[in-house]
Each structure stands twice: as structure tokens, then as C-alpha cells.
Design a protein around this motif. Structure first.
Motif, PDB file in Angstrom:
ATOM      1  N   MET A 116      18.617   9.932   9.994  1.00 17.59           N
ATOM      2  CA  MET A 116      18.598  11.177  10.746  1.00 17.59           C
ATOM      3  C   MET A 116      17.631  12.131  10.070  1.00 17.59           C
ATOM      4  SD  MET A 116      20.755  10.705  13.208  1.00 17.59           S
ATOM      5  CE  MET A 116      21.174  12.265  13.878  1.00 17.59           C
ATOM      6  N   VAL A 117      16.937  12.859  10.884  1.00 14.75           N
ATOM      7  CA  VAL A 117      15.968  13.831  10.396  1.00 14.75           C
ATOM      8  C   VAL A 117      16.500  15.232  10.641  1.00 14.75           C
ATOM      9  CG1 VAL A 117      13.635  14.735  10.714  1.00 14.75           C
ATOM     10  CG2 VAL A 117      14.047  12.279  10.879  1.00 14.75           C
ATOM     11  N   SER A 118      16.410  16.058   9.615  1.00 15.38           N
ATOM     12  CA  SER A 118      16.740  17.474   9.793  1.00 15.38           C
ATOM     13  C   SER A 118      15.438  18.200  10.087  1.00 15.38           C
ATOM     14  CB  SER A 118      17.368  18.041   8.524  1.00 15.38           C
ATOM     15  OG  SER A 118      18.607  17.427   8.294  1.00 15.38           O
ATOM     16  N   PRO A 119      15.396  18.979  11.156  1.00 13.91           N
ATOM     17  CA  PRO A 119      14.143  19.662  11.506  1.00 13.91           C
ATOM     18  C   PRO A 119      13.742  20.689  10.465  1.00 13.91           C
ATOM     19  CG  PRO A 119      15.928  20.426  12.899  1.00 13.91           C
ATOM     20  CD  PRO A 119      16.479  19.299  12.089  1.00 13.91           C
ATOM     21  N   GLU A 120      12.429  20.824  10.286  1.00 15.10           N
ATOM     22  CA  GLU A 120      11.905  21.813   9.342  1.00 15.10           C
ATOM     23  C   GLU A 120      12.191  23.228   9.821  1.00 15.10           C
ATOM     24  OE1 GLU A 120       7.752  20.936   9.032  1.00 15.10           O
ATOM     25  OE2 GLU A 120       8.127  18.931   8.255  1.00 15.10           O
ATOM     26  N   ARG A 121      12.038  23.451  11.127  1.00 14.74           N
ATOM     27  CA  ARG A 121      12.237  24.776  11.707  1.00 14.74           C
ATOM     28  C   ARG A 121      13.145  24.663  12.935  1.00 14.74           C
ATOM     29  NH1 ARG A 121       6.949  24.527  10.024  1.00 14.74           N
ATOM     30  NH2 ARG A 121       6.172  23.727  11.990  1.00 14.74           N
ATOM     31  N   PRO A 122      14.459  24.593  12.723  1.00 16.98           N
ATOM     32  CA  PRO A 122      15.366  24.485  13.874  1.00 16.98           C
ATOM     33  C   PRO A 122      15.178  25.655  14.840  1.00 16.98           C
ATOM     34  CG  PRO A 122      16.575  24.322  11.798  1.00 16.98           C
ATOM     35  CD  PRO A 122      15.172  24.707  11.460  1.00 16.98           C
ATOM     36  N   THR A 123      15.286  25.360  16.110  1.00 18.20           N
ATOM     37  CA  THR A 123      15.137  26.377  17.143  1.00 18.20           C
ATOM     38  C   THR A 123      16.488  27.041  17.363  1.00 18.20           C
ATOM     39  OG1 THR A 123      13.429  25.008  18.147  1.00 18.20           O
ATOM     40  CG2 THR A 123      14.329  26.785  19.496  1.00 18.20           C
ATOM     41  N   VAL A 169      12.458  22.381  18.920  1.00 17.44           N
ATOM     42  CA  VAL A 169      11.713  22.161  20.154  1.00 17.44           C
ATOM     43  C   VAL A 169      10.241  22.016  19.783  1.00 17.44           C
ATOM     44  CG1 VAL A 169      11.060  23.138  22.380  1.00 17.44           C
ATOM     45  CG2 VAL A 169      13.389  23.451  21.509  1.00 17.44           C
ATOM     46  N   LEU A 170       9.637  20.910  20.204  1.00 18.28           N
ATOM     47  CA  LEU A 170       8.236  20.637  19.888  1.00 18.28           C
ATOM     48  C   LEU A 170       7.436  20.443  21.163  1.00 18.28           C
ATOM     49  CD1 LEU A 170       8.716  17.969  17.072  1.00 18.28           C
ATOM     50  CD2 LEU A 170       8.085  20.357  16.767  1.00 18.28           C
ATOM     51  N   ALA A 184       4.528  16.198  18.813  1.00 19.57           N
ATOM     52  CA  ALA A 184       5.608  15.213  18.939  1.00 19.57           C
ATOM     53  C   ALA A 184       5.636  14.202  17.802  1.00 19.57           C
ATOM     54  CB  ALA A 184       5.497  14.482  20.274  1.00 19.57           C
ATOM     55  N   ASP A 185       4.528  14.035  17.110  1.00 20.50           N
ATOM     56  CA  ASP A 185       4.500  13.070  16.009  1.00 20.50           C
ATOM     57  C   ASP A 185       4.750  13.722  14.648  1.00 20.50           C
ATOM     58  OD1 ASP A 185       2.089  14.416  15.925  1.00 20.50           O
ATOM     59  OD2 ASP A 185       0.875  12.620  15.607  1.00 20.50           O
ATOM     60  N   ARG A 186       5.279  14.930  14.632  1.00 23.24           N
ATOM     61  CA  ARG A 186       5.577  15.611  13.363  1.00 23.24           C
ATOM     62  C   ARG A 186       6.579  14.811  12.527  1.00 23.24           C
ATOM     63  NH1 ARG A 186       7.224  21.612  13.683  1.00 23.24           N
ATOM     64  NH2 ARG A 186       4.988  21.765  13.970  1.00 23.24           N
ATOM     65  N   TYR A 187       7.545  14.227  13.188  1.00 26.79           N
ATOM     66  CA  TYR A 187       8.574  13.455  12.494  1.00 26.79           C
ATOM     67  C   TYR A 187       8.374  11.979  12.837  1.00 26.79           C
ATOM     68  CZ  TYR A 187      10.532  18.098  12.133  1.00 26.79           C
ATOM     69  OH  TYR A 187      10.703  19.439  11.879  1.00 26.79           O
ATOM     70  N   GLN A 188       8.110  11.163  11.854  1.00 28.22           N
ATOM     71  CA  GLN A 188       7.798   9.748  12.051  1.00 28.22           C
ATOM     72  C   GLN A 188       9.086   8.945  12.208  1.00 28.22           C
ATOM     73  OE1 GLN A 188       4.484   8.400  12.348  1.00 28.22           O
ATOM     74  NE2 GLN A 188       4.406  10.564  12.854  1.00 28.22           N
ATOM     75  N   ALA A 189       9.609   8.945  13.409  1.00 29.16           N
ATOM     76  CA  ALA A 189      10.894   8.315  13.702  1.00 29.16           C
ATOM     77  C   ALA A 189      10.786   6.804  13.811  1.00 29.16           C
ATOM     78  CB  ALA A 189      11.444   8.879  15.006  1.00 29.16           C
TER      79      ALA A 189
END
Length: 97
Positions: free
Chosen positions: A1-8, A17-18, A23-28
């Protein structure tokens, strides 16, 4: 699981929200795709360059997420069992850090 850098915050502070450009900020390694009928289909997202660069997309590890409300324990159990089965088939090595 990824925690967002800047949660909305307006989204409850749980996700970020991206735009498609980011959309490729987090390499899922796995992506849960909204399965509701009004949501963008996987075929439509293929036209987005940032989508195609994601490890999960390249590995074909895209699974439906049934975001609709469930009104029983059985309803939630079915969704969770499907998710567990799909995640069990996924490979953990698709994201190279």
C-alpha cells in the motif's frame, strides 16, 4: 500500500487526486480499477502515456474494485474474497526500486 505524499483533504485525506499527467507518480505493482459502469474503462486509459508506464499495467496486474456499497456481511465477503484471490495471483517483483 502506498501512502500519498499530499493527501487531498476534500477527499477525506486518504488518497491523492492526480491528473493524468501525474498518474505515474506512484509506481504501483497492482492497480485496483473502479468497476462501476460510469468509470473510465481500462481500454480508454490505454491512450494515456503515464498509464502505460506503470509497472502494474505492463504486468497486467489490473483488478476490478467494486466501490458500490454492500448491505450485508455476505456482500462484503464476496468482494474481499475476489480481491484476495486476485492479489494472490499477482507478482510482487513487478516494481523495481
Amino acid at each position: 500500500m502506498v501512502s500519498p505524499e499530499r493527501p487531498t483533504e476534500r477527499e477525506g485525506g486518504f488518497w491523492e487526486v492526480l491528473s493524468w499527467e501525474n498518474a505515474d507518480r506512484y509506481q504501483a505493482g497492482v492497480i485496483l480499477v473502479d468497476a462501476r459502469s460510469q468509470s473510465m474503462k481500462i481500454e480508454e486509459t490505454a491512450a494515456k502515456p503515464t498509464w502505460a508506464r506503470l509497472p502494474a499495467v505492463r504486468a497486467g496486474q489490473l483488478y476490478p474494485w467494486h466501490a458500490a456499497e454492500r448491505y450485508s456481511y455476505l456482500g462484503y465477503a464476496e468482494v474481499m474474497e475476489e480481491l484476495v484471490a486476485e492479489l494472490g495471483r499477482s507478482r510482487a517483483d513487478v516494481v523495481k526500486e
